[in-house]
Design an enzyme around this catalytic site. Structure first.
Site, PDB file in Angstrom:
ATOM      1  N   GLU A   1      36.626  32.561  40.948  1.00 35.36           N
ATOM      2  CA  GLU A   1      36.878  31.390  40.095  1.00 35.36           C
ATOM      3  C   GLU A   1      37.306  30.179  40.930  1.00 35.36           C
ATOM      4  O   GLU A   1      36.962  29.043  40.605  1.00 35.36           O
ATOM      5  CB  GLU A   1      37.947  31.729  39.053  1.00 35.36           C
ATOM      6  CG  GLU A   1      37.411  32.676  37.978  1.00 35.36           C
ATOM      7  CD  GLU A   1      38.503  33.307  37.130  1.00 35.36           C
ATOM      8  OE1 GLU A   1      39.501  33.785  37.705  1.00 35.36           O
ATOM      9  OE2 GLU A   1      38.362  33.326  35.898  1.00 35.36           O
TER      10      GLU A   1
ATOM     11  N   GLY B   1      39.975  35.838  40.295  1.00 35.67           N
ATOM     12  CA  GLY B   1      40.486  34.493  40.585  1.00 35.67           C
ATOM     13  C   GLY B   1      39.923  33.893  41.871  1.00 35.67           C
ATOM     14  O   GLY B   1      39.863  32.675  42.012  1.00 35.67           O
TER      15      GLY B   1
ATOM     16  N   GLU C   1      37.430  41.536  36.085  1.00 32.23           N
ATOM     17  CA  GLU C   1      38.611  41.590  35.214  1.00 32.23           C
ATOM     18  C   GLU C   1      38.531  42.672  34.150  1.00 32.23           C
ATOM     19  O   GLU C   1      39.524  43.330  33.850  1.00 32.23           O
ATOM     20  CB  GLU C   1      38.838  40.218  34.546  1.00 32.23           C
ATOM     21  CG  GLU C   1      39.390  39.148  35.472  1.00 32.23           C
ATOM     22  CD  GLU C   1      38.305  38.372  36.213  1.00 32.23           C
ATOM     23  OE1 GLU C   1      37.135  38.819  36.227  1.00 32.23           O
ATOM     24  OE2 GLU C   1      38.626  37.320  36.768  1.00 32.23           O
TER      25      GLU C   1
ATOM     26  N   ALA D   1      43.470  37.340  41.441  1.00 30.58           N
ATOM     27  CA  ALA D   1      44.887  37.148  41.139  1.00 30.58           C
ATOM     28  C   ALA D   1      45.605  38.436  41.532  1.00 30.58           C
ATOM     29  O   ALA D   1      44.986  39.499  41.621  1.00 30.58           O
ATOM     30  CB  ALA D   1      45.058  36.863  39.652  1.00 30.58           C
TER      31      ALA D   1
HETATM   32  N1  DAK Z   1      46.040  42.021  43.868  1.00 28.45           N
HETATM   33  C1  DAK Z   1      47.032  42.633  44.562  1.00 28.45           C
HETATM   34  N2  DAK Z   1      46.822  43.348  45.674  1.00 28.45           N
HETATM   35  C2  DAK Z   1      45.545  43.480  46.088  1.00 28.45           C
HETATM   36  C3  DAK Z   1      44.452  42.903  45.400  1.00 28.45           C
HETATM   37  C4  DAK Z   1      44.751  42.132  44.236  1.00 28.45           C
HETATM   38  N3  DAK Z   1      43.814  41.494  43.537  1.00 28.45           N
HETATM   39  N4  DAK Z   1      43.322  43.217  46.047  1.00 28.45           N
HETATM   40  C5  DAK Z   1      43.688  43.975  47.098  1.00 28.45           C
HETATM   41  N5  DAK Z   1      45.023  44.143  47.129  1.00 28.45           N
HETATM   42  C6  DAK Z   1      45.819  44.866  48.090  1.00 28.45           C
HETATM   43  C7  DAK Z   1      45.653  46.382  47.901  1.00 28.45           C
HETATM   44  O1  DAK Z   1      46.503  46.837  46.880  1.00 28.45           O
HETATM   45  C8  DAK Z   1      46.052  46.876  49.273  1.00 28.45           C
HETATM   46  O2  DAK Z   1      47.450  46.834  49.377  1.00 28.45           O
HETATM   47  P1  DAK Z   1      48.296  48.158  49.843  1.00 28.45           P
HETATM   48  O3  DAK Z   1      47.883  49.240  48.936  1.00 28.45           O
HETATM   49  O4  DAK Z   1      47.831  48.363  51.265  1.00 28.45           O
HETATM   50  O5  DAK Z   1      49.714  47.727  49.721  1.00 28.45           O
HETATM   51  C9  DAK Z   1      45.524  45.813  50.202  1.00 28.45           C
HETATM   52  O6  DAK Z   1      45.329  44.642  49.405  1.00 28.45           O
HETATM   53  C10 DAK Z   1      44.165  46.172  50.824  1.00 28.45           C
HETATM   54  O7  DAK Z   1      43.293  46.502  49.763  1.00 28.45           O
HETATM   55  P2  DAK Z   1      42.431  47.855  49.727  1.00 28.45           P
HETATM   56  O8  DAK Z   1      43.102  48.927  50.502  1.00 28.45           O
HETATM   57  O9  DAK Z   1      42.096  48.124  48.318  1.00 28.45           O
HETATM   58  O10 DAK Z   1      41.142  47.389  50.537  1.00 28.45           O
HETATM   59  P3  DAK Z   1      39.664  47.962  50.426  1.00 28.45           P
HETATM   60  O11 DAK Z   1      38.900  47.327  51.536  1.00 28.45           O
HETATM   61  O12 DAK Z   1      39.679  49.461  50.306  1.00 28.45           O
HETATM   62  O13 DAK Z   1      39.102  47.422  49.030  1.00 28.45           O
HETATM   63  C11 DAK Z   1      38.689  45.685  47.370  1.00 28.45           C
HETATM   64  C12 DAK Z   1      38.884  46.036  48.879  1.00 28.45           C
HETATM   65  C13 DAK Z   1      38.618  44.176  47.263  1.00 28.45           C
HETATM   66  C14 DAK Z   1      37.378  46.301  46.878  1.00 28.45           C
HETATM   67  C15 DAK Z   1      39.864  46.275  46.563  1.00 28.45           C
HETATM   68  O14 DAK Z   1      41.107  45.866  47.185  1.00 28.45           O
HETATM   69  C16 DAK Z   1      39.892  45.759  45.145  1.00 28.45           C
HETATM   70  O15 DAK Z   1      39.149  46.252  44.301  1.00 28.45           O
HETATM   71  N6  DAK Z   1      40.797  44.831  44.864  1.00 28.45           N
HETATM   72  C17 DAK Z   1      40.974  44.299  43.525  1.00 28.45           C
HETATM   73  C18 DAK Z   1      39.853  43.340  43.213  1.00 28.45           C
HETATM   74  C19 DAK Z   1      39.958  42.821  41.833  1.00 28.45           C
HETATM   75  O16 DAK Z   1      39.876  43.568  40.818  1.00 28.45           O
HETATM   76  N7  DAK Z   1      40.151  41.503  41.718  1.00 28.45           N
HETATM   77  C20 DAK Z   1      40.271  40.845  40.448  1.00 28.45           C
HETATM   78  C21 DAK Z   1      41.711  40.680  40.140  1.00 28.45           C
HETATM   79  S1  DAK Z   1      41.890  40.198  38.463  1.00 28.45           S
HETATM   80  C22 DAK Z   1      44.374  35.671  33.429  1.00 28.45           C
HETATM   81  C23 DAK Z   1      44.750  35.067  34.598  1.00 28.45           C
HETATM   82  C24 DAK Z   1      44.146  35.402  35.747  1.00 28.45           C
HETATM   83  C25 DAK Z   1      43.174  36.369  35.766  1.00 28.45           C
HETATM   84  C26 DAK Z   1      42.792  36.956  34.622  1.00 28.45           C
HETATM   85  C27 DAK Z   1      43.373  36.618  33.451  1.00 28.45           C
HETATM   86  N8  DAK Z   1      45.003  35.291  32.215  1.00 28.45           N
HETATM   87  C28 DAK Z   1      46.386  35.249  32.177  1.00 28.45           C
HETATM   88  C29 DAK Z   1      44.254  35.329  30.972  1.00 28.45           C
HETATM   89  C30 DAK Z   1      42.613  36.752  37.024  1.00 28.45           C
HETATM   90  C31 DAK Z   1      42.314  38.025  37.222  1.00 28.45           C
HETATM   91  C32 DAK Z   1      41.922  38.562  38.488  1.00 28.45           C
HETATM   92  O17 DAK Z   1      41.663  37.880  39.448  1.00 28.45           O
END
Ligand code: DAK
Length: 256
Positions: free
Chosen positions: A111, A108, A131, A63
């Site tokens: 998921e 997400g 998360e 997400a």
């Molecule tokens: N959201 C927003 N932007 C994202 C992103 C994300 N999930 N993942 C990557 N980006 C963006 C980065 O910010 C970057 O943008 P700029 O800084 O260039 O503007 C661009 O994509 C490229 O990313 P990186 O530069 O970080 O690329 P790398 O190859 O160095 O790293 C990575 C790739 C996948 C390891 C890293 O981007 C990363 O760790 N991303 C986040 C992964 C993550 O934590 N995903 C889980 C998200 S939490 C809920 C509802 C929904 C959810 C939970 C609760 N309720 C309401 C209860 C869902 C939660 C999630 O999905």
């Protein structure tokens, strides 16, 4: 649609998440587009199989963290409920769904793959539920579907540690059906073609029998299975399939 596109190849639909500048992260706009696209797919009787994949180096990196970062508790709950509802709609499609996990499938994104019937991972795929590293729980049914798929202990380990795993480990724990050496989308299309050659109603009823009986006892599920099995005998394709076998020919299924 700004962040999603669908390409139709016969009975196979290929849905691509296309927001590569954010690694295809699911912002509200993408979720709404997905919601509307799933409604279209649900009523498209020409489609038998739908493949989901991502553009660039990610399947879906979760997400959208930037969008979520400003939500209050009430908005957070509403965002989670929206995602849960959309992924449930995906899970309940009549069509067979396949996740072609080409890269990062986190939070997400993982998921969404869990809501599909089948999952294939490219060699560069990285999957996980990170998360808790962000101060939240899985929100789009990861805490519910993951334990059912890979077992309680493994799901708890992935969710509590938030660690990212590679394709091989994902295959070993049953998170994906297979790791593909070559192009994972091409492989998913091959699987889809194999499914497409079979009687469409029989595939659809098989999915319904499996999903509606899952979580019930075998005896309860047997009632459902018998119902779907019986329905097949009201189809032309059952007659076609069996007479083709008896006459040593290839069946020509029509989906009726
Ligand atoms: N959201 C927003 N932007 C994202 C992103 C994300 N999930 N993942 C990557 N980006 C963006 C980065 O910010 C970057 O943008 P700029 O800084 O260039 O503007 C661009 O994509 C490229 O990313 P990186 O530069 O970080 O690329 P790398 O190859 O160095 O790293 C990575 C790739 C996948 C390891 C890293 O981007 C990363 O760790 N991303 C986040 C992964 C993550 O934590 N995903 C889980 C998200 S939490 C809920 C509802 C929904 C959810 C939970 C609760 N309720 C309401 C209860 C869902 C939660 C999630 O999905």
């Amino acid at each position: 649609m700004n962040h999603l596109r669908i390409e139709k190849r016969g009975a196979v639909g290929i849905v691509t998440f296309s927001r590569p500048e954010a690694l295809n992260a699911l912002n509200l706009e993408t979720l709404k587009e997905l919601d509307a696209l799933l409604d279209e797919i649900a009523t498209d009787s020409t489609l038998g199989i739908v493949i989901f994949t991502g553009e660039g180096k990610a399947f879906i990196a979760g997400a959208d963290i930037k969008e979520m970062s400003v939500l209050n508790a009430e908005e957070g709950r509403a965002f989670g409920v929206l995602g849960q509802r959309i992924f449930y709609k995906l899970e309940r499609l009549d069509q067979v769904t396949i996740a072609a996990v080409n890269g990062f499938a986190l939070g997400g994104g993982c998921e969404l793959a869990l809501a599909c019937d089948l999952r294939y991972a490219g060699a560069k795929a990285k999957m996980g539920q990170p998360e808790v590293t962000l101060g939240i729980t899985p929100g789009f049914s990861g805490s519910q579907r993951l334990p059912k798929l890979i077992g309680l202990a493994r799901a708890k380990e992935l969710i509590f540690t938030g660690k990212m795993i590679g394709a091989v480990e994902a295959e070993q724990m049953g998170l994906v059906n297979k790791v593909v050496d070559g192009d994972v989308l091409e492989y998913a299309i091959e699987v889809a073609s194999t499914i497409e050659r079979n009687a469409p109603l029989a595939v659809k009823y098989s999915k319904k029998a499996i999903d509606s009986g899952y979580g019930q006892t075998v005896n309860e599920g047997n009632v459902l299975e018998a119902g779907f099995f019986g329905l097949c005998f009201a189809s032309e394709d059952q007659k076609e399939g069996m007479s083709a076998f008896i006459n040593k020919q290839k069946p020509n299924f029509k989906g009726i």
